[in-house]
Motif scaffolding. Structure first.
Motif, PDB file in Angstrom:
ATOM      1  N   UNK A  47       0.841  -1.195   0.000  1.00 17.62           N
ATOM      2  CA  UNK A  47       0.000   0.000   0.000  1.00 17.62           C
ATOM      3  C   UNK A  47       0.879   1.248   0.000  1.00 17.62           C
ATOM      4  N   UNK A  48       0.381   2.302  -0.616  1.00 14.71           N
ATOM      5  CA  UNK A  48       1.091   3.584  -0.656  1.00 14.71           C
ATOM      6  C   UNK A  48       0.102   4.689  -0.303  1.00 14.71           C
ATOM      7  N   UNK A  49       0.534   5.622   0.542  1.00 16.97           N
ATOM      8  CA  UNK A  49      -0.318   6.743   0.937  1.00 16.97           C
ATOM      9  C   UNK A  49      -0.369   7.769  -0.198  1.00 16.97           C
ATOM     10  N   UNK A  50      -1.586   8.066  -0.677  1.00 20.05           N
ATOM     11  CA  UNK A  50      -1.745   9.025  -1.778  1.00 20.05           C
ATOM     12  C   UNK A  50      -2.916   9.954  -1.493  1.00 20.05           C
ATOM     13  N   UNK A  51      -2.958  11.038  -2.238  1.00 20.23           N
ATOM     14  CA  UNK A  51      -4.042  12.005  -2.137  1.00 20.23           C
ATOM     15  C   UNK A  51      -5.335  11.409  -2.671  1.00 20.23           C
ATOM     16  N   UNK A  52      -6.434  11.592  -1.925  1.00 20.66           N
ATOM     17  CA  UNK A  52      -7.729  11.135  -2.397  1.00 20.66           C
ATOM     18  C   UNK A  52      -8.420  12.222  -3.213  1.00 20.66           C
ATOM     19  N   UNK A  53      -9.621  11.904  -3.696  1.00 17.75           N
ATOM     20  CA  UNK A  53     -10.380  12.856  -4.511  1.00 17.75           C
ATOM     21  C   UNK A  53     -11.639  13.283  -3.770  1.00 17.75           C
TER      22      UNK A  53
ATOM     23  N   UNK B 179      -9.100   7.513   4.385  1.00 20.89           N
ATOM     24  CA  UNK B 179     -10.208   6.626   4.031  1.00 20.89           C
ATOM     25  C   UNK B 179      -9.718   5.187   3.921  1.00 20.89           C
ATOM     26  N   UNK B 180     -10.579   4.254   4.278  1.00 21.11           N
ATOM     27  CA  UNK B 180     -10.239   2.835   4.237  1.00 21.11           C
ATOM     28  C   UNK B 180     -10.511   2.277   2.842  1.00 21.11           C
ATOM     29  N   UNK B 181      -9.561   1.553   2.309  1.00 22.82           N
ATOM     30  CA  UNK B 181      -9.710   0.981   0.973  1.00 22.82           C
ATOM     31  C   UNK B 181      -9.680  -0.537   0.979  1.00 22.82           C
TER      32      UNK B 181
ATOM     33  N   UNK C 263     -10.780  17.412   2.057  1.00 27.97           N
ATOM     34  CA  UNK C 263      -9.564  16.721   1.633  1.00 27.97           C
ATOM     35  C   UNK C 263      -9.481  15.384   2.377  1.00 27.97           C
ATOM     36  N   UNK C 264      -9.028  14.364   1.688  1.00 29.78           N
ATOM     37  CA  UNK C 264      -8.789  13.090   2.361  1.00 29.78           C
ATOM     38  C   UNK C 264      -7.682  12.344   1.633  1.00 29.78           C
ATOM     39  N   UNK C 265      -7.145  11.320   2.303  1.00 28.54           N
ATOM     40  CA  UNK C 265      -6.081  10.514   1.724  1.00 28.54           C
ATOM     41  C   UNK C 265      -6.467   9.050   1.802  1.00 28.54           C
ATOM     42  N   UNK C 266      -5.806   8.246   0.992  1.00 30.48           N
ATOM     43  CA  UNK C 266      -6.080   6.806   1.014  1.00 30.48           C
ATOM     44  C   UNK C 266      -4.761   6.040   0.975  1.00 30.48           C
ATOM     45  N   UNK C 267      -4.805   4.833   1.498  1.00 31.24           N
ATOM     46  CA  UNK C 267      -3.705   3.892   1.301  1.00 31.24           C
ATOM     47  C   UNK C 267      -4.108   3.012   0.132  1.00 31.24           C
ATOM     48  N   UNK C 268      -3.559   3.323  -1.021  1.00 33.44           N
ATOM     49  CA  UNK C 268      -3.957   2.607  -2.222  1.00 33.44           C
ATOM     50  C   UNK C 268      -3.169   1.304  -2.335  1.00 33.44           C
ATOM     51  N   UNK C 269      -3.849   0.178  -2.538  1.00 32.09           N
ATOM     52  CA  UNK C 269      -3.132  -1.086  -2.725  1.00 32.09           C
ATOM     53  C   UNK C 269      -2.515  -1.123  -4.118  1.00 32.09           C
ATOM     54  N   UNK C 270      -1.330  -1.670  -4.216  1.00 30.66           N
ATOM     55  CA  UNK C 270      -0.658  -1.737  -5.507  1.00 30.66           C
ATOM     56  C   UNK C 270      -1.194  -2.930  -6.300  1.00 30.66           C
TER      57      UNK C 270
END
Length: 626
Positions: free
Chosen positions: A304-310, A330-332, A453-460
């Motif tokens: 997972x990588x921390x990225x900017x959400x929309x 946010x939880x992904x 504004x929010x961020x997510x841990x996006x799974x690769x």
């Protein structure tokens, strides 16, 4: 050094002559000799050697004890033969039980027959005559193992020697402290200077962190963290700190954070106990974060990588994120929940430890620990979490690149944090699409939220990355909808991209169809290649039927040397109408194709067109894209 008389020498020589041939007669000579000279070292040592040759453990023990009790054993004399026996004895006592040789077995059994006081005296006297500090430490360890009740007396000296020895052989003394010395004092805590206690904890912490880093896939991290917290509790007990909490894997970091805040509230400013409790919790949270983000997790098998959400309002310009409160995360995925908690608690500890009262000591402490790689990645994520764009750029330039995919994703996220997607960010999107991982994954549920504004841990995973890149392009292209005479090409590109998250993207799709309807014409040469969503196809059919008196479609690919196939219903162009039906039918037949694959192909194949539409620049494959 005592004087040896001729009579003593004669008696010893007679015993020596008979020792190998007539042990009983030799023993008789020595009994007489001991009666006449009860404190003679030569006589007592000869008697010991005779019993040793006979494997008579009990009698040999008595002789060795007599040498000590009668003070015939002069440790300063450095008698080679005597010291050889002492060294053999201590080596045998230190040897692991399953590795004792037959020769060592004699010393072990003999020592069992020596009285407690004499055992203690023998070992203690040997410490000061050891050849170097490492041997002195080993002998003190032996004393503590043999005589646990002596821990309070002898452990301060041992621990000080180990701390001093770190300058000579850090690895050896670290291992000795953590694996041998500390376990011996957990239940018998000595009085130690605070500076030494803090030094010992730092040494132990460094040792365990190296174990975690060097053997990430081999060691049991749970057991290591139990030991770290055990050492922390020991230091707190010695220094009479407020009691912290033992390690429990089932407890979340919030349990420890709440306890830490409780201790902070009753501690003076700059308290050492807060410094060490907070540092331990920071490193624990940091490890949980890094482990789950950057290594294969046991359950999900993805990173997972921390990225900017929309944000849900795609019309809004990006706010001044640096002036805002930290965003929510946010939880992904199931794993992202644990990652988020670990990151937030690491951030809380970091903020506490970087206040004026702790910053100096915390910085010094960090310099002694092998955490540079972890800290580098954490600080970058922390910078984008708080919206510190310039700091994030600086940290990114200093980071060691271990994955080009992760690096491009982080650059893209930083680009989105700054506001509108730029050409640089779009280049990253193309690179991400070109090196998608093998794991398919799932479409994410909380990529877009109705928050400032929010961020997510996006799974690769393939689907998540394609979804993220697609959304970034949509957010940029959609701004063109509010420009006068937005080209059909942009409307078509948006419809292609909106398919991935439809019907979540219903509002924007409806706005685009409203624009198309108002124009009574629509030309998009990529329609047959990329638009396959049933609802969209039905909407085109509806438009065609509803405006059969005055509407024109151009949906076929343009081919060099041929005229554009213009489909309309005004007049008697039955062939054109039939072409339209064929196009619609073939698109319906493709409705079950995988949308993520379609999006990836669209971005790869049409990246130059997308770049022109978004940034108004002409881009070729040899400029800007590799």
């Amino acid at each position: 050094m005592e004087t040896i008389t001729s009579e003593e020498s004669y008696l010893v020589s007679q015993a020596q002559k008979l020792r190998s041939t007539d042990a009983a007669s030799a023993k008789a000579w020595l009994i007489t000799a001991k009666t006449l000279h009860p404190t003679s070292f030569d006589i007592l040592f000869e008697a010991y050697k005779l019993e040793k040759d006979s494997k008579n453990f009990e009698e040999a023990a008595k002789c060795f004890s007599n040498i000590t009790i009668c003070r015939a054993l002069n440790f300063q004399s450095q008698n080679a033969e005597l010291w050889n026996e002492v060294n053999e004895l201590t080596n045998a006592l230190r040897a692991p039980e399953n590795e004792i040789t037959p020769a060592q077995e004699f010393y072990v059994k003999m020592f069992q027959h020596v009285s407690y006081d004499v055992q203690h005296k023998i070992l203690l006297l040997t410490v000061n005559n050891a050849e170097n500090s490492i041997h002195q430490c080993k002998l003190l360890l032996l004393i503590l193992k043999r005589f646990p009740q002596a821990a309070i007396t002898h452990s301060p000296r041992l621990l000080e020697m180990i701390a001093d020895g770190m300058k000579q052989n850090p690895q050896k003394y670290q291992e000795m402290l953590v694996e041998e010395a500390l376990p011996l004092i957990y239940h018998k805590t000595p009085e130690l200077p605070p500076v030494l206690v803090c030094r010992l904890f730092t040494i132990s912490l460094e040792y365990y962190i190296r174990q975690i880093i060097d053997d990430e896939n081999k060691c049991d991290n749970t057991e290591i963290w139990k030991k770290i917290f055990q050492v922390l509790m020991l230091c707190g007990k010695i220094l009479r700190w407020e009691t912290f909490l033992p390690f429990n894997k089932t407890w979340g970091q919030n349990v420890y954070w709440d306890k830490l805040i409780e201790i902070v509230s009753i501690s003076p400013a700059g308290s050492t106990q807060v410094l060490f409790y907070a540092t331990t919790l920071f490193i624990y949270s940091l490890h949980c974060y890094i482990k789950n983000c950057y290594t294969q997790s046991e359950d999900a098998g993805i990173n997972h990588v921390l990225v900017e959400g929309f944000t849900v309002d795609w019309k809004m310009e990006a706010p001044d994120v640096q002036s805002m409160e930290p965003p929510q995360i946010s939880l992904t995925t199931p794993t992202s929940k644990d990652i988020s908690k670990a990151f937030v608690h690491a951030a809380q500890c970091w903020q506490l430890l970087n206040t004026e009262q702790f910053q100096r000591d915390f910085s010094k402490l960090l310099l002694t620990l092998p955490l540079a790689a972890w800290i580098s990645r954490f600080l970058f994520d922390l910078a984008i979490y708080f919206g510190h764009q310039e700091e994030a750029k600086k940290l990114m330039s200093e980071m060691i690149v271990t994955s080009s995919l992760v690096q491009n994703l982080q650059i893209l996220s930083l680009n989105l944090l700054q506001g509108n997607l730029t050409l640089q960010g779009f280049e990253c999107i193309v690179k991400i699409i070109d090196e998608l991982p093998a794991t398919q994954g799932h479409i994410l549920e909380h990529l877009t939220l109705k928050v400032p504004r929010h961020m997510i841990f996006i799974p690769l995973t393939q689907k998540a990355l394609i979804q993220y890149c697609t959304k970034a392009i949509i957010n940029t292209l959609s701004r063109k909808l509010y420009e006068p005479n937005c080209p059909d090409q942009i409307l078509g590109d948006l419809l292609v991209l909106l398919q991935l998250e439809y019907p979540r993207e219903t509002l924007m799709a409806e706005q685009i169809f409203t624009l198309i309807t108002s124009r009574r014409a629509f030309a998009y040469r990529l329609f047959t290649t990329y638009i396959i969503t049933i609802d969209f196809i039905e909407e085109f059919l509806h438009i065609w039927h509803a405006h059969n008196e005055d509407f024109a479609f151009d949906l076929s690919p343009t081919q060099t040397g041929t005229s554009v196939c213009r489909v309309g219903t005004r007049g008697a162009d039955k062939g054109a109408r039939e072409d339209f039906r064929i196009i619609i039918k073939q698109q319906i037949l493709r409705a079950n194709e995988v949308l993520t694959t379609l999006m990836a192909n669209f971005i790869q194949q049409e990246h130059m067109q997308l770049a022109r539409n978004m940034f108004g620049v002409a881009v070729t494959d040899d400029v800007g894209f590799q």
